[in-house]
Scaffold this active site. Structure first.
Site, PDB file in Angstrom:
ATOM      1  N   LYS A   1      90.421  29.889  50.699  1.00 35.38           N
ATOM      2  CA  LYS A   1      91.471  31.253  49.579  1.00 35.38           C
ATOM      3  C   LYS A   1      92.960  30.949  49.489  1.00 35.38           C
ATOM      4  O   LYS A   1      93.276  31.428  50.170  1.00 35.38           O
ATOM      5  CB  LYS A   1      91.018  32.534  49.454  1.00 35.38           C
ATOM      6  CG  LYS A   1      91.406  33.314  48.487  1.00 35.38           C
ATOM      7  CD  LYS A   1      91.173  34.529  47.194  1.00 35.38           C
ATOM      8  CE  LYS A   1      91.661  35.415  47.106  1.00 35.38           C
ATOM      9  NZ  LYS A   1      91.419  36.230  46.016  1.00 35.38           N
TER      10      LYS A   1
ATOM     11  N   TYR B   1      73.909  43.871  43.019  1.00 37.66           N
ATOM     12  CA  TYR B   1      74.991  44.778  43.631  1.00 37.66           C
ATOM     13  C   TYR B   1      74.504  44.964  44.999  1.00 37.66           C
ATOM     14  O   TYR B   1      73.436  45.889  44.935  1.00 37.66           O
ATOM     15  CB  TYR B   1      74.775  46.533  42.770  1.00 37.66           C
ATOM     16  CG  TYR B   1      75.755  47.582  43.502  1.00 37.66           C
ATOM     17  CD1 TYR B   1      77.251  47.826  43.986  1.00 37.66           C
ATOM     18  CD2 TYR B   1      74.375  48.688  44.011  1.00 37.66           C
ATOM     19  CE1 TYR B   1      78.182  48.135  44.520  1.00 37.66           C
ATOM     20  CE2 TYR B   1      75.918  49.584  45.417  1.00 37.66           C
ATOM     21  CZ  TYR B   1      77.477  49.037  45.006  1.00 37.66           C
ATOM     22  OH  TYR B   1      78.350  50.264  45.556  1.00 37.66           O
TER      23      TYR B   1
END
Length: 241
Positions: A38, A215
């Site tokens: 990232k 989820y």
């Protein structure tokens, strides 16, 4: 050459980090030497005077990398803002040179790279050429790294518009899109929009849905590694700008 993909989203908080981690775990199960990155992270927590990137640290943990966080997330800010704004507020410019150098080092060590962006494709990272009013965007970073995008989208109401706009912009910029991931980053709400939007996206988009992430209450590194969520890794590994 090292192959890779660039994970972006239709919005912030859509589940890019979890999606990136799921992709990494899926590739690892196939014995692929995969590195994660990232490059720029905002909203980092300061510990003992050092900014610690939560997302970068999580990707490092999931991927079992022993590389320094200075390579995985070379540019960090404390304020939870777009980098373009954070660099001004913290009086410290985004150093793209560090990003490119870190990517060069990591891509030489791994067979495939998973790079997670900041927010969506049009999030501004820094001033372009130092010129007022001109910004270097996340999409520009994708292009300069030579990576195809994976677009992470919500299943909820509004996602069709957000996803089609994101794809349209990327195509206009000449950036390939390897696929879409539907991410249930929040508990399912049971609405008809949520149940029908994934099918609508599959019909409307010019690229395939390469995976759906349910989820997950537990999003620890171990839970991601053991989840065995079905991702079309062959499609992702074939990505070529």
């Amino acid at each position: 050459m090292t192959k890779g993909i660039f994970v972006t989203g239709t919005d912030t908080g859509v589940g890019k980090t979890v999606a990136s981690a799921v992709i990494v775990a899926a590739l690892m199960r196939q014995r692929i030497r995969v590195g994660a990155m990232k490059p720029i992270e905002t909203g980092c927590e300061k510990r003992d005077g050092i900014l610690v990137p939560a997302d970068g640290s999580f990707l490092r943990s999931v991927s079992n990398m022993d590389d320094s966080l200075d390579l995985i997330t070379p540019v960090r800010y404390e304020l939870p803002l777009a980098p373009y704004v954070a660099e001004s507020e913290e009086n410290r410019e985004v150093d793209l040179g560090r990003v490119f150098e870190a990517y060069k080092v990591l891509s030489s060590r791994y067979d495939f790279m998973v790079v997670e962006g900041v927010g969506g494709a049009m999030v501004p990272l820094t001033k372009k050429d130092g010129s007022p009013g001109r910004a270097y965007l996340v999409a520009d970073l994708m292009a300069d790294l030579g990576l195809q995008a994976v677009v992470v989208a919500r299943p909820a109401l509004g996602t069709i518009n957000h996803t089609l706009l994101t794809l349209s912009y990327l195509f206009d910029k000449g950036i390939g899109v390897a696929g879409i991931i539907i991410s249930f980053s929040k508990p399912p709400d049971g609405t008809i929009a949520e149940s029908t939007n994934p099918r609508a996206l599959a019909e409307l988009c010019r690229v395939p849905i390469v995976g759906t992430i349910p989820y997950m209450r537990d999003i620890s590194a171990g839970a991601i590694q053991n989840a065995a969520i079905d991702i079309d890794t062959q499609r992702l590994m074939a990505a070529d700008r």
